[in-house]
Write an enzyme that holds these catalytic residues in place. Structure first.
Site, PDB file in Angstrom:
ATOM      1  N   LYS A  24       0.827  -1.204   0.000  1.00 39.04           N
ATOM      2  CA  LYS A  24       0.000   0.000   0.000  1.00 39.04           C
ATOM      3  C   LYS A  24       0.866   1.261   0.000  1.00 39.04           C
ATOM      4  O   LYS A  24       0.610   2.207  -0.738  1.00 39.04           O
ATOM      5  CB  LYS A  24      -0.961  -0.027   1.182  1.00 39.04           C
ATOM      6  N   ARG A  83     -11.986  -6.527 -10.936  1.00 40.71           N
ATOM      7  CA  ARG A  83     -12.704  -7.198  -9.849  1.00 40.71           C
ATOM      8  C   ARG A  83     -13.861  -6.305  -9.437  1.00 40.71           C
ATOM      9  O   ARG A  83     -13.658  -5.266  -8.832  1.00 40.71           O
ATOM     10  CB  ARG A  83     -11.751  -7.465  -8.683  1.00 40.71           C
ATOM     11  N   ARG A  89      -6.782  -5.317 -11.808  1.00 36.87           N
ATOM     12  CA  ARG A  89      -5.440  -5.843 -11.581  1.00 36.87           C
ATOM     13  C   ARG A  89      -4.688  -5.807 -12.904  1.00 36.87           C
ATOM     14  O   ARG A  89      -5.053  -6.498 -13.862  1.00 36.87           O
ATOM     15  CB  ARG A  89      -5.518  -7.267 -11.035  1.00 36.87           C
ATOM     16  N   ASP A 125      -2.846  -2.296  -8.899  1.00 37.74           N
ATOM     17  CA  ASP A 125      -4.292  -2.154  -8.736  1.00 37.74           C
ATOM     18  C   ASP A 125      -4.687  -0.745  -9.145  1.00 37.74           C
ATOM     19  O   ASP A 125      -4.135   0.240  -8.635  1.00 37.74           O
ATOM     20  CB  ASP A 125      -4.707  -2.428  -7.299  1.00 37.74           C
ATOM     21  N   LYS A 175      -8.130   2.201   5.362  1.00 35.11           N
ATOM     22  CA  LYS A 175      -7.656   0.829   5.290  1.00 35.11           C
ATOM     23  C   LYS A 175      -6.395   0.644   6.129  1.00 35.11           C
ATOM     24  O   LYS A 175      -5.588   1.584   6.268  1.00 35.11           O
ATOM     25  CB  LYS A 175      -7.385   0.426   3.838  1.00 35.11           C
ATOM     26  N   GLU A 192      -2.715   0.344  -5.386  1.00 40.25           N
ATOM     27  CA  GLU A 192      -1.761  -0.548  -4.723  1.00 40.25           C
ATOM     28  C   GLU A 192      -0.728  -1.027  -5.735  1.00 40.25           C
ATOM     29  O   GLU A 192      -0.996  -1.076  -6.941  1.00 40.25           O
ATOM     30  CB  GLU A 192      -2.446  -1.776  -4.098  1.00 40.25           C
TER      31      GLU A 192
END
Length: 316
Positions: A126, A226, A211, A274, A161, A282
């Protein structure tokens, strides 16, 4: 070539979707020999070299008993293998950290390890995005609840997060009403003891958390989006998201081409970026996945691209 995969126990592989399995299958198809171990099997005796108790295996092609192994495990120095592929899944906990040090010592002894152990440590998945602010949504990393409240007041709709989360665990959304913001911050940062990440919410999550795979510095031409299901804000497959392969957008390609060569030069043969909408969220380096989903939905052979890159790295 003789390849050693450092991974989770073979018995827990879900081979219909497992990326490490697809790597092994492609490597065996090309005539390479396969061995496997877990991080707990690594050892280093003073005056000696890093070694591991390994299982030499052959993939059978069967859906259940998918591998056969030699009768007994063998203790072998890691430097005897042509390549060591580190594929242990997160979390990046103390034992993972120690494993990277053992693998780095094996490198000093002559082993070739992918991804490079020092690069795994230097790119927390992250935090690593903060090096590339031109591709980010507004992002804050802090322990201070007051900073979080100020960030929320500025951006209204935010995502919080933990830095060590995986699979979408511990992700919270707080809208303009600020409902439960205090309780969420207390939960995530343990009264100021734990650092968390806060980001402005990106509405494009409705179209999927993409991704984007980068192998040997070059992007795979398809991503796996996703897509969150129902009222869920998380797109992670582990959180029930639906995976849909799609061609890279112009922005996906821009991000991948900007980061790919830099990360590859640091010893990261395989990276999973990501991307939500047009922003990077990410940089996954420990055990990026989605090989099988992209290959099955598009026909593009991602495992072949990976083994091509591995062979090229070893030949270089």
């Amino acid at each position: 070539m003789n390849l050693l995969f450092v991974a989770d126990p073979l018995e827990v592989f879900k081979i219909y979707k497992d990326t490490t399995f697809s790597m092994m299958r492609e490597a065996q198809r090309r005539g390479h020999r396969i061995a496997a171990c877990e991080p707990r099997h690594l050892s280093w005796r003073s005056g000696g070299v890093v070694q591991a108790s390994v299982r030499e295996i052959r993939l059978t092609g069967a859906p259940d008993a998918w591998f056969e192994q030699s009768e007994s495990e063998l203790v072998r120095p890691l430097k005897e293998f042509d390549a060591v592929v580190m594929r242990k899944d997160p979390p990046f906990d103390p034992e993972y950290f120690y494993a990277t040090h053992l693998l780095e010592q094996a490198e000093r002894e002559g082993a070739r390890v992918f991804n490079k152990p020092a690069a795994l440590r230097d790119h927390p998945e992250k935090l690593a995005i903060m090096e590339f602010p031109q591709f980010l949504s507004p992002t804050l990393v802090t322990r201070d609840p007051a900073e979080v409240r100020s960030f929320h007041a500025e951006h209204q709709d935010i995502i919080l997060k933990p830095l060590d989360g995986m699979g979408g665990t511990g992700i919270f959304r707080v809208r303009a009403d600020g409902l439960n913001l205090g309780a969420i911050v207390e939960t995530l940062n343990a009264q100021g003891a734990t650092t968390l990440m806060v980001q402005r919410f990106v509405p494009a999550i409705a179209q999927g958390d993409k991704r984007v795979l980068v192998i040997g510095g070059k992007p795979v031409p398809y991503s796996l989006a996703r897509i969150p299901q129902g009222s869920e804000v998380r797109g992670n497959l582990a959180a029930g998201g639906k995976g849909v392969a799609q061609p890279l957008s112009a922005r996906d390609l821009e991000i991948a081409q900007a980061l790919g060569p830099t990360l590859a030069a640091r010893g990261l043969l395989l990276v999973g970026l990501d991307v939500i909408g047009d922003v990077l969220t990410e940089i996954n380096v420990t055990s990026p996945t989605c090989f099988q989903e992209i290959t099955e939905q598009t026909g593009f052979d991602v495992p072949a691209m990976f083994v091509d890159a591995l062979e090229a790295a070893l030949a270089g």
